[in-house]
Design an enzyme around this catalytic site. Sequence first.
Site, PDB file in Angstrom:
ATOM      1  N   TYR A   1      -4.448  17.593   8.113  1.00 11.28           N
ATOM      2  CA  TYR A   1      -4.592  18.889   8.492  1.00 11.28           C
ATOM      3  C   TYR A   1      -3.980  19.321   9.934  1.00 11.28           C
ATOM      4  O   TYR A   1      -3.463  20.374  10.417  1.00 11.28           O
ATOM      5  CB  TYR A   1      -5.709  19.689   8.451  1.00 11.28           C
TER       6      TYR A   1
ATOM      7  N   ARG B   1     -10.850  17.544  20.179  1.00  6.50           N
ATOM      8  CA  ARG B   1     -11.376  16.431  19.451  1.00  6.50           C
ATOM      9  C   ARG B   1     -10.247  15.216  19.142  1.00  6.50           C
ATOM     10  O   ARG B   1      -9.342  15.528  18.100  1.00  6.50           O
ATOM     11  CB  ARG B   1     -12.032  16.842  18.190  1.00  6.50           C
TER      12      ARG B   1
ATOM     13  N   HIS C   1     -13.086  14.097  12.954  1.00 10.76           N
ATOM     14  CA  HIS C   1     -14.223  14.783  12.804  1.00 10.76           C
ATOM     15  C   HIS C   1     -15.311  13.903  12.836  1.00 10.76           C
ATOM     16  O   HIS C   1     -16.136  13.827  13.731  1.00 10.76           O
ATOM     17  CB  HIS C   1     -14.248  15.749  11.820  1.00 10.76           C
TER      18      HIS C   1
END
Lengths: 380, 338
Positions: free
Chosen positions: A287, A274, A278
């Site tokens: 993260y 990805r 998100h």
Amino acid sequence: MTDVTRMVADSPVQFLAPDGTFAPNVGAEEYAPFVERLDDAALQRMFRDMAMVRAFDVEAGNLQRQGQLALWVPSHGQEAAQVGSACAMRPQDHIFPSYREHAVGMVRGIDLMNVIRMLRGLTHGGWDPKDPRNGNFHLYTLVIGSQALHATGYAMGIQFDGAFGTGDPENDQAVVVYFGDGATSQGDVSEAFVFAASYQTPQVFFLQNNHWAISVPVSRQSRTPLYRRGEGFGIPSVQIDGNDVLASYAVTAKNLDEARAGGGPRLVEALTYRIGAHTTSDDPTKYRTDDELASWVARDPIARFQAYLRGRGAADAFFDGVAAEAKDFAADTRRRTLALESPPAELMFENVYTDEHPLTAEQFEWLGRYEESLEGGDAR
Amino acid sequence: MTEVGTVTTPTTSELQTMPMAKALNAGLAAAMAADERVLLMGEDIGTLGGVFRVTEGLKNTYGEHRVLDTPLAESGIVGTAIGLAMRGYRPVCEIQFDGFIFPGFDQITTQLAKLTNRHEGAQAFPIVIRVPYGGHIGAVEHHQESPEAYFAHTAGLRSVSPSTPHDAYWMIQEAIAANDPVMFFEPKSRYWQKGAVDLAAPAVPLHSSRVVRTGSDVTVLAHGAMVSVLLQAAELAASEGISLEVVDLRSIAPIDYAPILESVRKTGRLIVAQEAPGNVSVGSEIAATVAERAFYSLEAPVLRVSGFDVPFPPAKLEGVFLPDADRILEAVDRALAY
Ligand SMILES: Cc1ncc(C[n+]2csc(CCOP(=O)(O)OP(=O)(O)O)c2C)c(N)n1
Ligand SMILES: [Mg+2]
């Protein structure tokens, strides 16, 4: 042996190296005939679909940031996995997406404005999967993993109807369900594996392992490569380079045709990434590292396929044409989004039930009277 | 105007102003500092600090064995919390959004809620399940629901919902200290609203309801985000000469009826407001109980102002679905017309 730390099989099926050279690996051998049947026109159509969805996706993200959408769920980076698998389906197949499969929906024929309408907060559905123009592309499902069971039940129905396994691939039906690496942890997904294996349903589980479930790395979900989960349930499973559209196409085509022929369920794990957040509510810098992102940007599925097509002789004019078309598509998406109107209040009372229901009818009537009283100057 | 959450005699040095999300964060940190058996578990709560940042920084402070970024499975989260509780831990589970609690519903209602009873008192289950809930945030499907009635209906579970940063700070600590399972409903639209938190003492015990604005004509009652709608309605009513008494329910199960009945005996009228659909709701229970216990004090039937009995609508229609001050005042007019 598999490399457990990288969760990668020995040889995830790959036809195109990241630089676009055609270099099928060992895993790719049995799938080669499926790639060979793709002519230039078919390949170029796949490229066009990938480029169109990329442009659409980027524009939708912009629209969200400008307050036009409640949320956007980017497909950026996953175009090869999605377009390849979608092109491998036959018209009679049924598709159960999660919520990121914009490319699959486009290939199957849905108007992507319907996805925009959903993420603008105008509808919970957006299209009629029973309308033949929508390519049997079922509604998005936001509750992680739920659709795996729906897909399996649909495939059971195909089976009970005897609508598969006749040896006629033009008519035999099959089902494809999309889900993510995070979804594999949900009970619903395991239960779908159990039912599919038990009833030997005609379906392909298409797992896009984009390496993250929001901020949680795939290593939290599994210590074994995910395709081996399928094997554990007795479902023949294969891992592919999901950023290679040819691998995605060929492996899905072979497995789907095996499933439709009566061979039972199959699982395809597409290793992808990805590239975007998100959703537009997410900040991935919290993260994941820039290096990790960069390593996947270097494996961009569209750039890779473009290099391959150039090598095959596709001319600048073709790529320029696609770029122009994609730009128009994005502009058109913007124009159509800005023109969208809010739904009328009665929408929420409609279709709560199929048959008449006194409670919704009563409340709808009450709302009408109430709104009239506000208009009648009673408003404060 | 009476500020919600203002405590009676705070010493200024202990008053801090913060949004509810921060207050919850501070409350969780205090509970973790006080008892090393307290641990947090949920999706994206560690490195990311939760999608609402309620657990921000706690993994850094307390480590990954006390702030667990779990696999993506709500049944797994609640079910393993049960085992951890048997082992002496006090798990605090986060469900990412209201609409995603249902994969864990079986573990909550058929296991967690019943295990104390089945153990015949030999084992307590001090588990808190935090649920960001409710609308007003313009989000997509499953992200704006109010499922508290399902849990209030289930014996063995306690359910609470703070409406202010002060209550959030204290109630989360009290819920963690409780020896029973507590469903902790956080009104997510209030996460970013600032309020004064008195770090010295809670206002009232966990399961108390309380009057947050005194009035004389009609009692209006709600929990969570709806309390602020009631306060807004009370302001509007006051400008028209109608005096509303506002009760913050705080505890959904058990319900603390004493302040409610006292208020109703004074005003003779009660309106219960909630975001949840009204059919078989918390408001229904309160209406029935107040009718039973204060029948002769009532000048009008208890009225409910609720979400409609339809699926929570697409975001663009949430303003129609969710009761607002006008809907409250319409009910006030009806109550006063009796
Ligand atoms: C039952 C449930 N729990 C939690 C969520 C919140 N949520 C939305 S997407 C997501 C991560 C999904 O990850 P994955 O399955 O890998 O799919 P991806 O988003 O990466 O495509 C989570 C936790 C949800 N939608 N449903
Ligand atoms: Mg993922």
